[in-house]
Design an enzyme around this catalytic site. Structure first.
Site, mmCIF file in Angstrom:
data_model
loop_
_atom_site.group_PDB
_atom_site.id
_atom_site.type_symbol
_atom_site.label_atom_id
_atom_site.label_comp_id
_atom_site.label_asym_id
_atom_site.label_seq_id
_atom_site.Cartn_x
_atom_site.Cartn_y
_atom_site.Cartn_z
ATOM 1 N N ASP A 1 8.809 13.937 -4.714
ATOM 2 C CA ASP A 1 9.844 13.087 -5.291
ATOM 3 C C ASP A 1 9.564 12.719 -6.739
ATOM 4 O O ASP A 1 8.473 12.969 -7.257
ATOM 5 C CB ASP A 1 10.023 11.823 -4.434
ATOM 6 C CG ASP A 1 8.699 11.168 -4.049
ATOM 7 O OD1 ASP A 1 7.657 11.548 -4.612
ATOM 8 O OD2 ASP A 1 8.704 10.295 -3.176
ATOM 9 N N ASN B 1 7.633 0.467 5.045
ATOM 10 C CA ASN B 1 8.838 0.426 5.895
ATOM 11 C C ASN B 1 9.038 1.738 6.663
ATOM 12 O O ASN B 1 10.104 1.974 7.216
ATOM 13 C CB ASN B 1 10.079 0.112 5.050
ATOM 14 C CG ASN B 1 10.337 1.157 3.958
ATOM 15 O OD1 ASN B 1 9.643 2.167 3.881
ATOM 16 N ND2 ASN B 1 11.329 0.912 3.128
ATOM 17 N N HIS C 1 8.977 4.768 5.339
ATOM 18 C CA HIS C 1 9.594 5.870 4.591
ATOM 19 C C HIS C 1 8.585 6.980 4.326
ATOM 20 O O HIS C 1 7.374 6.742 4.263
ATOM 21 C CB HIS C 1 10.278 5.388 3.297
ATOM 22 C CG HIS C 1 9.408 5.059 2.133
ATOM 23 N ND1 HIS C 1 9.650 3.997 1.288
ATOM 24 C CD2 HIS C 1 8.295 5.654 1.618
ATOM 25 C CE1 HIS C 1 8.748 3.962 0.330
ATOM 26 N NE2 HIS C 1 7.908 4.948 0.508
ATOM 27 N N GLU D 1 14.254 6.555 2.692
ATOM 28 C CA GLU D 1 14.184 5.173 3.152
ATOM 29 C C GLU D 1 14.756 5.064 4.564
ATOM 30 O O GLU D 1 15.469 5.965 5.019
ATOM 31 C CB GLU D 1 14.997 4.295 2.193
ATOM 32 C CG GLU D 1 14.475 4.282 0.755
ATOM 33 C CD GLU D 1 13.236 3.423 0.573
ATOM 34 O OE1 GLU D 1 12.449 3.251 1.535
ATOM 35 O OE2 GLU D 1 13.046 2.916 -0.543
HETATM 36 C C1 GLP Z 1 6.061 5.809 -2.720
HETATM 37 C C2 GLP Z 1 6.142 7.323 -2.581
HETATM 38 C C3 GLP Z 1 5.728 7.784 -1.202
HETATM 39 C C4 GLP Z 1 4.416 7.117 -0.787
HETATM 40 C C5 GLP Z 1 4.635 5.616 -0.733
HETATM 41 C C6 GLP Z 1 3.406 4.853 -0.278
HETATM 42 O O1 GLP Z 1 7.224 5.121 -2.396
HETATM 43 N N1 GLP Z 1 7.443 7.808 -2.871
HETATM 44 O O2 GLP Z 1 5.575 9.200 -1.214
HETATM 45 O O3 GLP Z 1 3.998 7.605 0.458
HETATM 46 O O4 GLP Z 1 4.995 5.186 -2.035
HETATM 47 O O5 GLP Z 1 2.547 4.660 -1.363
HETATM 48 P P1 GLP Z 1 1.075 4.119 -1.265
HETATM 49 O O6 GLP Z 1 0.259 5.285 -0.845
HETATM 50 O O7 GLP Z 1 0.751 3.665 -2.661
HETATM 51 O O8 GLP Z 1 1.070 3.019 -0.281
#
Ligand code: GLP
Length: 260
Positions: A67, A147, A149, A154
């Site tokens: 993304d 959440n 995702h 989402e």
């Molecule tokens: C973002 C990314 C996700 C990732 C998530 C969790 O929203 N788009 O790909 O898994 O954050 O991030 P973290 O690993 O910092 O908790």
């Protein structure tokens, strides 16, 4: 789904790195799906170490990131392209022409919650075609949002979705605001591989660490398969690994083997 519980974050990262390194050594032109966020940082550090000390060769590896924020140019220090360069690509012998991170900038475009400029749709289709051109993703690395995702899919995302624009939820913007100066700087929209795109990967490795992810992990591994927890789709993937530390596993009811 194979759930592997390790006693600490470092072991989660090392387990994932060993799995990936084995695959790269067996297939030097592996098509690797990559994720951003804090969770895969330890994995990337370990892959860099393996490149430097154990000759792990990335010269033929092809990558696709999940993304990118819309509105951030690649040189912006919070763009996912910048993140990937700073935390992995600049430290390994990857060929940047084999690297794909969705584009976040499209010049003059119109976008709101109901209308997406066709330029973006065209790009999303190109991204999907590009993945197919390389024969599909061999292994996709994933983190998980608090959440549930995956990428920027989402809760409520269509389970068969392909690469497209998503509006970020309030919780995701709050979670990600720690990387921005102020809340208003957090982008509203992102381009993300869809749940269907992710599910097409031949293998998936999802990583999670810390108590803050315990609810999301439990919903993903043991909850019903539902669009309200996009990560729950991994339950029906043909080959997925969930590698987590003990705090992230703390709300799982089933007994999983803990490796120290
Ligand atoms: C973002 C990314 C996700 C990732 C998530 C969790 O929203 N788009 O790909 O898994 O954050 O991030 P973290 O690993 O910092 O908790």
């Amino acid at each position: 789904m194979l759930v592997i519980v390790r006693d600490e974050y470092e072991s989660v990262s090392k387990t994932a790195a060993q799995l990936l390194a084995g695959k790269i050594r067996r297939k030097p032109n592996l098509v690797l799906g990559l994720a951003t966020g804090s969770t895969p940082l330890g994995l990337y550090k370990e892959l860099i170490r393996m490149h430097e000390e154990d000759d792990l060769d990335f010269s033929n590896v092809v990558t696709f990131n999940l993304d990118e924020y819309i509105g951030l140019p690649p040189e912006h220090d919070q763009s996912y392209y910048y993140f990937m360069k700073a935390n992995l690509f600049d430290h390994i012998n990857i060929n940047l022409s084999n690297v794909h991170v969705p584009k976040g900038m499209f010049g003059e475009i119109e976008i709101n919650d109901l209308y997406v400029d066709p330029k973006i749709d065209e790009f999303c289709q190109w991204y999907e075609n590009r993945i197919s051109h390389f024969g599909g993703i061999d292994v996709q690395v994933l983190g998980i949002g608090s959440n549930g995702h995956i990428a920027f899919n989402e809760p409520g995302s269509s389970l068969g979705s392909r690469t497209r624009v998503k509006t970020l939820t309030k919780l995701t913007k709050v979670d990600n605001s720690r990387f921005f100066e102020k809340m208003e700087d957090v982008p509203r929209y992102a381009i993300t591989m869809g749940i269907g795109t992710i599910m097409d990967a031949k293998e998936i490795i999802m990583l999670a660490s810390g108590e803050g992810k315990a609810d999301a992990v439990s919903a993903s591994v043991e909850g019903p398969i539902t669009a309200m927890c996009p990560a729950s789709m991994l339950q029906i993937h043909r080959k997925s690994f969930t590698i987590i530390d003990t705090p992230a596993a703390s709300k799982l009811a089933a007994e999983f083997v803990t490796y120290s």
